[in-house]
Motif scaffolding. Structure first.
Motif, mmCIF file in Angstrom:
data_model
loop_
_atom_site.group_PDB
_atom_site.id
_atom_site.type_symbol
_atom_site.label_atom_id
_atom_site.label_comp_id
_atom_site.label_asym_id
_atom_site.label_seq_id
_atom_site.Cartn_x
_atom_site.Cartn_y
_atom_site.Cartn_z
ATOM 1 N N ARG A 1 0.797 -1.225 0.000
ATOM 2 C CA ARG A 1 0.000 0.000 0.000
ATOM 3 C C ARG A 1 0.833 1.280 0.000
ATOM 4 O O ARG A 1 0.447 2.257 -0.622
ATOM 5 C CB ARG A 1 -0.934 0.013 1.209
ATOM 6 C CG ARG A 1 -2.064 -0.961 1.103
ATOM 7 C CD ARG A 1 -2.991 -0.858 2.324
ATOM 8 N NE ARG A 1 -3.935 -1.959 2.325
ATOM 9 C CZ ARG A 1 -3.723 -3.112 2.931
ATOM 10 N NH1 ARG A 1 -2.607 -3.307 3.609
ATOM 11 N NH2 ARG A 1 -4.618 -4.071 2.875
ATOM 12 N N LYS A 2 1.963 1.287 0.711
ATOM 13 C CA LYS A 2 2.684 2.544 0.921
ATOM 14 C C LYS A 2 4.151 2.571 0.497
ATOM 15 O O LYS A 2 4.670 3.632 0.192
ATOM 16 C CB LYS A 2 2.621 2.933 2.399
ATOM 17 C CG LYS A 2 1.220 3.217 2.874
ATOM 18 C CD LYS A 2 1.214 3.572 4.336
ATOM 19 C CE LYS A 2 -0.222 3.781 4.812
ATOM 20 N NZ LYS A 2 -0.280 4.004 6.246
ATOM 21 N N LEU A 3 4.835 1.447 0.512
ATOM 22 C CA LEU A 3 6.263 1.446 0.190
ATOM 23 C C LEU A 3 6.489 1.907 -1.245
ATOM 24 O O LEU A 3 5.695 1.619 -2.139
ATOM 25 C CB LEU A 3 6.864 0.058 0.395
ATOM 26 C CG LEU A 3 6.937 -0.416 1.846
ATOM 27 C CD1 LEU A 3 7.391 -1.865 1.914
ATOM 28 C CD2 LEU A 3 7.870 0.474 2.658
ATOM 29 N N ALA A 4 7.585 2.614 -1.454
ATOM 30 C CA ALA A 4 7.894 3.176 -2.770
ATOM 31 C C ALA A 4 8.107 2.080 -3.816
ATOM 32 O O ALA A 4 8.635 1.007 -3.505
ATOM 33 C CB ALA A 4 9.155 4.042 -2.675
ATOM 34 N N PHE A 5 7.703 2.385 -5.049
ATOM 35 C CA PHE A 5 7.962 1.464 -6.153
ATOM 36 C C PHE A 5 9.463 1.272 -6.281
ATOM 37 O O PHE A 5 10.240 2.209 -6.147
ATOM 38 C CB PHE A 5 7.398 1.995 -7.464
ATOM 39 C CG PHE A 5 5.898 2.123 -7.477
ATOM 40 C CD1 PHE A 5 5.091 1.131 -6.961
ATOM 41 C CD2 PHE A 5 5.294 3.239 -8.006
ATOM 42 C CE1 PHE A 5 3.711 1.236 -6.972
ATOM 43 C CE2 PHE A 5 3.915 3.368 -8.032
ATOM 44 C CZ PHE A 5 3.121 2.366 -7.507
ATOM 45 N N GLY A 6 9.871 0.040 -6.531
ATOM 46 C CA GLY A 6 11.288 -0.272 -6.658
ATOM 47 C C GLY A 6 11.930 -0.728 -5.358
ATOM 48 O O GLY A 6 13.057 -1.216 -5.364
ATOM 49 N N THR A 7 11.232 -0.575 -4.233
ATOM 50 C CA THR A 7 11.770 -1.030 -2.952
ATOM 51 C C THR A 7 11.927 -2.539 -2.983
ATOM 52 O O THR A 7 11.022 -3.264 -3.386
ATOM 53 C CB THR A 7 10.836 -0.634 -1.786
ATOM 54 O OG1 THR A 7 10.681 0.780 -1.768
ATOM 55 C CG2 THR A 7 11.383 -1.114 -0.451
ATOM 56 N N ARG A 8 13.107 -3.010 -2.587
ATOM 57 C CA ARG A 8 13.359 -4.444 -2.521
ATOM 58 C C ARG A 8 13.074 -4.936 -1.107
ATOM 59 O O ARG A 8 13.496 -4.310 -0.131
ATOM 60 C CB ARG A 8 14.790 -4.752 -2.921
ATOM 61 C CG ARG A 8 15.015 -4.531 -4.419
ATOM 62 C CD ARG A 8 16.432 -4.833 -4.907
ATOM 63 N NE ARG A 8 17.077 -5.917 -4.214
ATOM 64 C CZ ARG A 8 18.180 -5.777 -3.459
ATOM 65 N NH1 ARG A 8 18.752 -4.613 -3.313
ATOM 66 N NH2 ARG A 8 18.728 -6.820 -2.873
ATOM 67 N N LEU A 9 12.364 -6.050 -1.015
ATOM 68 C CA LEU A 9 11.986 -6.623 0.272
ATOM 69 C C LEU A 9 12.434 -8.074 0.364
ATOM 70 O O LEU A 9 12.370 -8.805 -0.620
ATOM 71 C CB LEU A 9 10.456 -6.604 0.436
ATOM 72 C CG LEU A 9 9.725 -5.293 0.268
ATOM 73 C CD1 LEU A 9 8.220 -5.521 0.283
ATOM 74 C CD2 LEU A 9 10.133 -4.315 1.354
ATOM 75 N N ARG A 10 12.872 -8.475 1.545
ATOM 76 C CA ARG A 10 13.075 -9.897 1.813
ATOM 77 C C ARG A 10 11.845 -10.342 2.586
ATOM 78 O O ARG A 10 11.543 -9.829 3.662
ATOM 79 C CB ARG A 10 14.324 -10.168 2.641
ATOM 80 C CG ARG A 10 14.455 -11.672 2.977
ATOM 81 C CD ARG A 10 15.718 -12.027 3.733
ATOM 82 N NE ARG A 10 16.858 -11.893 2.843
ATOM 83 C CZ ARG A 10 17.839 -10.997 3.015
ATOM 84 N NH1 ARG A 10 17.829 -10.172 4.021
ATOM 85 N NH2 ARG A 10 18.844 -10.944 2.169
ATOM 86 N N VAL A 11 11.124 -11.297 2.027
ATOM 87 C CA VAL A 11 9.904 -11.817 2.628
ATOM 88 C C VAL A 11 10.203 -13.227 3.106
ATOM 89 O O VAL A 11 10.604 -14.081 2.312
ATOM 90 C CB VAL A 11 8.742 -11.818 1.596
ATOM 91 C CG1 VAL A 11 7.465 -12.326 2.238
ATOM 92 C CG2 VAL A 11 8.544 -10.424 1.009
ATOM 93 N N THR A 12 10.012 -13.473 4.419
ATOM 94 C CA THR A 12 10.343 -14.765 5.011
ATOM 95 C C THR A 12 9.094 -15.411 5.594
ATOM 96 O O THR A 12 8.385 -14.797 6.387
ATOM 97 C CB THR A 12 11.394 -14.593 6.130
ATOM 98 O OG1 THR A 12 12.533 -13.917 5.597
ATOM 99 C CG2 THR A 12 11.812 -15.937 6.707
ATOM 100 N N ASN A 13 8.840 -16.644 5.182
ATOM 101 C CA ASN A 13 7.714 -17.415 5.704
ATOM 102 C C ASN A 13 8.008 -17.757 7.164
ATOM 103 O O ASN A 13 9.035 -18.365 7.475
ATOM 104 C CB ASN A 13 7.537 -18.688 4.872
ATOM 105 C CG ASN A 13 6.339 -19.511 5.278
ATOM 106 O OD1 ASN A 13 5.872 -19.448 6.402
ATOM 107 N ND2 ASN A 13 5.857 -20.307 4.339
#
Length: 128
Positions: free
Chosen positions: A66-78
């Motif tokens: 919803r809010k993070l800037a386009f192009g922001t890289r995220l590490r998503v961990t289950n």
């Protein structure tokens, strides 16, 4: 002269505070959210334009937030199995209350331990 020295002291202190606060997560990223819901895009969205203007592909490693800037890289961990994936934010969403991320199908399936579920609990780290 006093103003210049005060400005230098303020800038030095500001830099020190920023560098200390951004070193969470072992230097690889800072924890953004813990134990939140993530789902994945339905195949019907393939080929449509995202909010950033890019063409959506379920085979890419992307996410909607919803809010993070386009192009922001995220590490998503289950949370359940510790598997993680790095994705790029290129869309807005999810549009369902209580969810933090919509992942591309490839990203979701790469960290899911049960391919029959459409929602998983994840931790999110901002990498840039």
């Amino acid at each position: 002269m006093k103003r210049i020295l005060a400005l230098i002291a303020f800038l030095t202190l500001s830099i020190a505070v920023v560098s200390c606060s951004s070193s969470k997560g072992g230097g690889s990223g800072s924890t953004y959210k813990r134990n939140v819901e993530a789902s994945y895009y339905h195949d019907k969205f393939n080929g449509r334009r995202t909010a950033s203007g890019e063409k959506f592909r379920n085979s890419d490693l992307t996410a909607a937030h919803r809010k993070l800037a386009f192009g922001t890289r995220l590490r998503v961990t289950n949370v359940a199995n510790g598997e993680s994936v790095v994705v790029k934010v290129n869309d807005r969403g999810p549009h369902k209350r209580g969810r933090e991320l919509d992942l591309s199908k490839r990203a979701f399936m790469s960290i899911s331990d049960n391919k029959n579920h459409g929602v998983i609990r994840v931790n999110i780290e901002v990498l840039n």
